[in-house]
Design a protein around this motif. Structure first.
Motif, PDB file in Angstrom:
ATOM      1  N   VAL A  53      66.957  54.499  70.689  1.00 29.03           N
ATOM      2  CA  VAL A  53      65.858  55.041  69.874  1.00 29.03           C
ATOM      3  C   VAL A  53      66.172  56.464  69.431  1.00 29.03           C
ATOM      4  N   SER A  54      66.808  57.242  70.269  1.00 28.63           N
ATOM      5  CA  SER A  54      67.168  58.618  69.894  1.00 28.63           C
ATOM      6  C   SER A  54      68.127  58.641  68.720  1.00 28.63           C
ATOM      7  N   VAL A  55      69.128  57.774  68.736  1.00 29.05           N
ATOM      8  CA  VAL A  55      70.087  57.729  67.628  1.00 29.05           C
ATOM      9  C   VAL A  55      69.394  57.287  66.344  1.00 29.05           C
ATOM     10  N   VAL A  56      68.647  56.196  66.411  1.00 31.38           N
ATOM     11  CA  VAL A  56      67.969  55.675  65.217  1.00 31.38           C
ATOM     12  C   VAL A  56      66.947  56.679  64.684  1.00 31.38           C
ATOM     13  N   SER A  57      66.173  57.290  65.569  1.00 29.56           N
ATOM     14  CA  SER A  57      65.147  58.225  65.109  1.00 29.56           C
ATOM     15  C   SER A  57      65.754  59.500  64.534  1.00 29.56           C
ATOM     16  N   THR A  58      66.891  59.935  65.065  1.00 29.16           N
ATOM     17  CA  THR A  58      67.545  61.122  64.513  1.00 29.16           C
ATOM     18  C   THR A  58      68.083  60.839  63.119  1.00 29.16           C
ATOM     19  N   VAL A  59      68.688  59.673  62.920  1.00 28.69           N
ATOM     20  CA  VAL A  59      69.178  59.297  61.585  1.00 28.69           C
ATOM     21  C   VAL A  59      67.999  59.175  60.613  1.00 28.69           C
ATOM     22  N   LEU A  60      66.929  58.515  61.055  1.00 30.39           N
ATOM     23  CA  LEU A  60      65.745  58.350  60.207  1.00 30.39           C
ATOM     24  C   LEU A  60      65.135  59.706  59.848  1.00 30.39           C
ATOM     25  N   ALA A  61      64.960  60.565  60.838  1.00 32.52           N
ATOM     26  CA  ALA A  61      64.363  61.882  60.574  1.00 32.52           C
ATOM     27  C   ALA A  61      65.247  62.699  59.636  1.00 32.52           C
ATOM     28  N   THR A  62      66.550  62.624  59.813  1.00 31.87           N
ATOM     29  CA  THR A  62      67.465  63.363  58.934  1.00 31.87           C
ATOM     30  C   THR A  62      67.317  62.897  57.491  1.00 31.87           C
ATOM     31  N   GLU A  63      67.255  61.592  57.292  1.00 25.53           N
ATOM     32  CA  GLU A  63      67.084  61.061  55.945  1.00 25.53           C
ATOM     33  C   GLU A  63      65.736  61.458  55.348  1.00 25.53           C
ATOM     34  N   LEU A  64      64.672  61.367  56.148  1.00 27.74           N
ATOM     35  CA  LEU A  64      63.351  61.766  55.655  1.00 27.74           C
ATOM     36  C   LEU A  64      63.323  63.243  55.297  1.00 27.74           C
ATOM     37  N   HIS A  65      63.920  64.074  56.142  1.00 27.94           N
ATOM     38  CA  HIS A  65      63.951  65.512  55.855  1.00 27.94           C
ATOM     39  C   HIS A  65      64.779  65.800  54.600  1.00 27.94           C
TER      40      HIS A  65
END
Length: 176
Positions: free
Chosen positions: A50-62
């Motif tokens: 979840v940490s890897v997926v959420s970091t990638v997702l947050a980076t894209e959203l940002h």
């Protein structure tokens, strides 16, 4: 049109609000995802995934919304609409800021436990949330000023010119 982004970047306050809302939303979703996955997998594995997926997702959203970085130039035929707008450098730098934030919050709680052997839940949460806020502001600044800054926004590199200056010629003035 700027080749790095399609839209002008939002101001600092708008970016910060978007950072808090989007990052907080991803954080809440991640919390739920870890709880669900932990029923199927060991907690450490669920948390890592979840940490890897959420970091990638947050980076894209940002990149798309918080800092309006738009599509990054990728050169040649690779340019165009893609699922991921950030390249590996952006994801690694963002992951680095997330790791630094994790380190700050962990260190703060560890120091609390050294100072106070049995802090109450309210004290521990206060320390954790204060450290999270400080780390979040630091992460926001790193992302805004470095990771997602356009070339124009980043400081110009300092160069040292060691060539001798051309000789000065005195201006001649004549009385009229």
């Amino acid at each position: 049109m700027d080749p790095v982004s399609r839209h002008s970047a939002p101001g600092a306050l708008a970016s910060f609000v978007r950072f808090v809302v989007l990052g907080g939303g991803v954080g809440l979703a991640s919390s739920a995802a870890v709880a669900l996955l932990a029923a199927l997998l060991p907690f450490a594995l669920a948390n890592a995934l979840v940490s890897v997926v959420s970091t990638v997702l947050a980076t894209e959203l940002h990149a798309r919304f918080t800092f309006a970085a738009g599509e990054r130039p990728r050169g040649g035929a690779a340019r165009g609409r893609r699922l991921l707008r950030c390249d590996l450098r952006h994801h690694l730098q963002s992951a680095g800021t997330a790791a630094a934030a994790f380190a700050v919050t962990t260190l703060a709680v560890l120091v609390l436990h050294v100072v106070e052997s049995s802090p109450g839940l309210a004290v521990e949460q206060t320390v954790y949330l204060a450290a999270s806020a400080l780390a979040g502001v630091g992460r926001f600044l790193a992302l805004r000023l470095y990771v997602f800054a356009t070339r124009r926004e980043q400081a110009a590199p300092v160069t040292l010119d060691l060539r001798p200056a051309p000789p000065r010629r005195e201006l001649l003035t004549t009385a009229s």
